[in-house]
Design an enzyme around this catalytic site. Structure first.
Site, PDB file in Angstrom:
ATOM      1  N   ILE A  98       0.863  -1.186   0.000  1.00 21.23           N
ATOM      2  CA  ILE A  98       0.000   0.000   0.000  1.00 21.23           C
ATOM      3  C   ILE A  98       0.898   1.233   0.000  1.00 21.23           C
ATOM      4  O   ILE A  98       1.711   1.417   0.906  1.00 21.23           O
ATOM      5  CB  ILE A  98      -0.940  -0.008   1.219  1.00 21.23           C
ATOM      6  CG1 ILE A  98      -1.893  -1.207   1.128  1.00 21.23           C
ATOM      7  CG2 ILE A  98      -1.732   1.293   1.298  1.00 21.23           C
ATOM      8  CD1 ILE A  98      -2.802  -1.365   2.329  1.00 21.23           C
ATOM      9  N   GLU A  99       0.759   2.059  -1.032  1.00 14.50           N
ATOM     10  CA  GLU A  99       1.650   3.207  -1.219  1.00 14.50           C
ATOM     11  C   GLU A  99       0.859   4.508  -1.352  1.00 14.50           C
ATOM     12  O   GLU A  99      -0.326   4.505  -1.665  1.00 14.50           O
ATOM     13  CB  GLU A  99       2.513   3.013  -2.474  1.00 14.50           C
ATOM     14  CG  GLU A  99       3.345   1.732  -2.465  1.00 14.50           C
ATOM     15  CD  GLU A  99       4.161   1.571  -3.733  1.00 14.50           C
ATOM     16  OE1 GLU A  99       4.632   2.589  -4.278  1.00 14.50           O
ATOM     17  OE2 GLU A  99       4.316   0.422  -4.197  1.00 14.50           O
TER      18      GLU A  99
END
Length: 218
Positions: A98-99
């Site tokens: 998750i960025e």
């Protein structure tokens, strides 16, 4: 498809130990989704297992901040969904990718990984992809990763030690020695055991053209 993927694996002549297929996405409501629904090919998984490889899919928001934030707000339900998928398909673990969430979600991100660690069986691998941070940034998307806490709750931190120079930015190296070493040193200085550090090597390049205002196409 299964044939071309297996050929790509076989072309590595046994050097691969683990593969991370892009099976899991995140919905607008922060739920796990498989798109298309038949994306997970059990024939492929069986063939990979026959070759002695582990399969640890990654779940990603594909840089969509809204989806990433919502997923972390929905972390208990999302973690349970991931654990269910690992059990259903016999996966060997999960890689969290998750960025582009910001520093305000740092604690929730760590808590999400903590929750996952309680649900994923001990013999499975839990890893987290984290931004390379050789300069110790604490704001923006770099600030969402609490290296020390994430390392405590997971088996590995996969440091994305590439894109020092990037599309739309000034020309330069993908991962200079100072950038690469600095990323390792930042992890060590923030309490990550060396045994939990996995460095991402960039097997790609970028090009810039004279006279153009932007470049860096990969």
């Amino acid at each position: 498809n299964t044939v071309t993927y297996l050929k790509a694996i076989d072309d590595t002549k046994g050097t691969l130990k683990t593969i991370c297929p892009d099976y899991f996405d995140i919905t607008e409501s922060g739920e796990l989704v498989i798109t298309p629904a038949n994306k997970i090919d059990k024939t492929f998984l069986a063939s990979v297992k026959e070759r002695g490889l582990k399969v640890t899919p990654f779940i990603s928001n594909h840089w969509d901040r809204t989806k990433g934030n919502t997923a972390l707000d929905n972390r208990y339900a999302l973690a349970a969904q991931i654990a269910d998928m690992i059990e259903e398909y016999g996966f060997d673990g999960i890689n969290v990718d998750i960025e582009n969430v910001n520093e305000q979600y740092k604690d929730k991100y760590s808590d999400f990984v903590r929750i996952l660690g309680t649900l994923v069986p001990e013999e499975k691998t839990l890893s987290v992809a984290v931004a390379a941070n050789p300069k110790g940034w604490t704001l923006g998307w770099h600030g969402a990763y609490d290296y020390k806490m994430l390392a405590e709750y997971s088996d590995y931190l996969r440091i994305m030690s590439y894109d020092e120079s990037y599309s739309g930015g000034p020309e330069g190296p993908i991962s200079s020695m100072s950038f690469f070493d600095g990323s390792i040193n930042y992890a060590l200085a923030n309490g990550v055991p060396k045994e939990k550090i996995v460095m991402g090597l960039p097997f790609f390049g970028r090009y810039w053209k004279q006279g153009q205002s932007t470049g860096g196409t990969s």
